[in-house]
Design a protein around this motif. Structure first.
Motif, mmCIF file in Angstrom:
data_model
loop_
_atom_site.group_PDB
_atom_site.id
_atom_site.type_symbol
_atom_site.label_atom_id
_atom_site.label_comp_id
_atom_site.label_asym_id
_atom_site.label_seq_id
_atom_site.Cartn_x
_atom_site.Cartn_y
_atom_site.Cartn_z
ATOM 1 N N ILE A 1 0.817 -1.213 0.000
ATOM 2 C CA ILE A 1 0.000 0.000 0.000
ATOM 3 C C ILE A 1 0.853 1.268 0.000
ATOM 4 O O ILE A 1 0.571 2.239 -0.702
ATOM 5 N N LYS B 1 2.091 4.005 -2.905
ATOM 6 C CA LYS B 1 1.228 5.104 -3.315
ATOM 7 C C LYS B 1 1.404 6.294 -2.375
ATOM 8 O O LYS B 1 1.503 7.442 -2.817
ATOM 9 N N TYR C 1 -8.819 4.657 11.281
ATOM 10 C CA TYR C 1 -7.826 5.189 10.352
ATOM 11 C C TYR C 1 -7.360 6.572 10.813
ATOM 12 O O TYR C 1 -6.171 6.897 10.754
ATOM 13 N N THR D 1 -7.977 -5.003 6.108
ATOM 14 C CA THR D 1 -7.284 -5.163 4.827
ATOM 15 C C THR D 1 -7.241 -6.623 4.414
ATOM 16 O O THR D 1 -7.517 -6.975 3.257
ATOM 17 N N SER E 1 -4.330 3.728 -7.746
ATOM 18 C CA SER E 1 -4.616 2.405 -7.184
ATOM 19 C C SER E 1 -4.691 2.447 -5.661
ATOM 20 O O SER E 1 -3.876 3.107 -5.013
ATOM 21 N N ASP E 2 -5.655 1.724 -5.099
ATOM 22 C CA ASP E 2 -5.741 1.572 -3.646
ATOM 23 C C ASP E 2 -4.969 0.353 -3.167
ATOM 24 O O ASP E 2 -4.777 0.170 -1.967
#
Length: 493
Positions: free
Chosen positions: A54, A57, A377, A135, A291-292
């Motif tokens: 992840i 990014k 988060y 996730t 993109s995630d």
């Protein structure tokens, strides 16, 4: 939080046990059962979570160039290795389990150490596991919902199941936890090796356009955002703090800690750098930013219908990181309780399993609560500031102890430049983040300081009403009988 000095364990002796032994006289305590291979696997398995799949990014969002992104990854690997080696010296100097809690307690006093435990329980560790579980659940369920989003309720239910299962394993067996961690480590490293090999093949075939002008960006780069890029990179390397938390369960720690640290951090850094080269070989910067899940986007372009295998690798990677994190954090809770900063129950060990079961069980409801909604988060983002503040303070104790106590026995010593460089870097990131993200840092600081009233009431206030002490004694006694735990052997430096 702090109960009366009278040992609750003495009350349970009528049921066939004492505070430090089973009914047959066998001592109860943490057992040394982690060698170089298993401990190296534990570090690798804890560090390699969702970050490498992840964080590319996150780093690119703040660097805006391929070249600077790669530099950030290299620097984060080197800095993390310096920190891990510094923790290795502390772990072989202080032979108590508990990691940075013990070092902060000895150097900055009980309040600072308590605030470290408080922030970990509030979200730094428990929140991270909740995110990793979400996730993992998302990646497991995604292949079953082609072309449509995965239902949020299904993700949360599976995430809760994953958390409970991993907590259960940690409660009943350290060897099983270690073997599972080795398995997850093999799976995640194998998956990354597949990514690396595919990237190398494509690079040899001439897919080099993203490397032809690596420092050409879109003109949006700001130096003040650089600490946020480092936060993303350091998040991917986070977990090396486990090197000292498990010291009471490591065979020959004076050798195993430094050797395992060097092996693990070398493997992790090398794999991370090569994986990023593979990502940039296949995906353009624009595709990565869109993109995630970078690894899944990579898999869809390279492997097509077989991309679900990488989805499973990411899921296992997250579960392995949860497993290692619970293992080390439960030891910190155990140490905090043993030092009188958390309820006495948390310093007790299961009679048969030889695990600090209560110190792991206490975190289950917190992690499950944090699964609800998306606030977890934000909490992790807010508390990243405090996490690196405490880590900087911890590593900063290495030169402090060298100067103040030069005659202490140190089976493993690093060059003084190692902790000094790491501490300066970590403090620089913390200070600059105060400027670049003042709101997030302010909220994180407020959450941390909220632990001060808890410390004053639970730890400093020793002459509590008799009804409170009696109630805590009865509650602890009930929990001891229910979980079959007793107070372990005292561990001195």
């Amino acid at each position: 939080m702090e109960t009366r000095k009278q040992s609750i364990g003495s009350k349970i002796s009528a049921h066939g046990s004492t505070t430090s032994s089973t009914g047959d006289g066998e001592a109860v305590g943490l057992v040394r059962q982690l060698g170089v291979f298993s401990f190296s696997s534990l570090i690798i398995g804890t560090v390699i979570g969702s970050g490498i799949f992840i964080s590319p990014k996150g780093i690119l969002e703040y660097t805006h160039t391929v070249g600077l992104s790669m530099i950030i990854w290299v620097v984060c690997g080197l800095i993390s290795t310096l920190g891990a080696l510094s923790y290795g010296e502390l772990g072989t100097t202080f032979t108590k389990a508990g990691g940075d809690f013990i070092y902060l307690l000895e150097s900055f006093g009980p309040m600072t150490a308590f605030l470290r435990v408080w922030t970990c329980l509030a979200a730094v560790r428990t929140g991270t596991w909740a995110v990793l579980a979400i996730t993992s659940a998302t990646y497991i369920l995604t292949p079953f919902y082609p072309g449509c989003p995965v239902p949020g309720l299904a993700v949360r239910l599976l995430a809760a199941t994953i958390l409970c299962a991993v907590f259960l394993v940690n409660c009943v067996s350290v060897p099983l936890t270690s073997r599972l961690n080795v398995f997850f480590t093999i799976v995640k490293v194998s998956g990354l090796i597949v990514i690396v090999i595919a990237g190398i093949v494509l690079l040899i075939q001439g897919n080099t356009e993203n490397f032809e002008d690596p420092f050409k960006g879109d003109g949006n780069f700001k130096w003040i955002d650089l600490p946020l890029a480092f936060y993303s990179g350091l998040f991917a390397f986070s977990g090396w703090q486990i090197t000292a938390a498990m010291v009471e369960e490591v065979i020959n720690p004076s050798r195993t800690l430094p050797v395992s640290t060097v092996i693990a951090m070398t493997v992790i850094t090398s794999v991370y750098i090569m994986a990023n080269i593979a990502y940039f070989t296949v995906l353009s910067p624009a595709e990565i930013l869109a993109s995630d899940a970078v690894a899944l986007s990579f898999g869809q372009k390279v492997f097509g219908d077989w991309a679900w295998i990488l989805s499973l690798v990411v899921a296992f990677s997250c579960i392995g990181a949860i497993n290692g994190g619970i293992l080390s954090t439960s030891r910190m809770n155990f140490a905090a309780s043993r030092e009188g900063q958390l309820p006495k129950l948390l310093s007790m060990i299961h009679i048969n399993f030889k695990t600090p079961m209560p110190s792991a069980v206490i975190m289950i409801p917190i992690a499950l609560i944090l699964l609800v909604g998306d606030s977890v988060y934000s909490l992790i983002n807010y508390l990243s500031f405090t996490r690196w503040l405490f880590i900087a303070l911890t590593v900063g104790t290495v030169p402090y102890y060298r100067i103040k106590y030069p005659d202490w026995e140190r089976p493993f010593k690093v060059n003084l430049a190692v902790p000094i460089i790491f501490t300066c870097f970590a403090l620089l990131v913390v200070v600059v983040s105060l400027y670049s993200a003042p709101k997030d840092c302010g909220i994180g600081l407020a959450i941390m300081l909220a632990g001060i009233p808890l410390y004053l009431i639970g730890v400093r206030w020793t002459n509590k009403p008799s009804w409170f002490d009696e109630g805590m004694d009865n509650f602890n006694l009930f929990c001891q009988k229910f979980m079959l735990v007793v107070e372990g052997d005292k561990k001195d430096d």
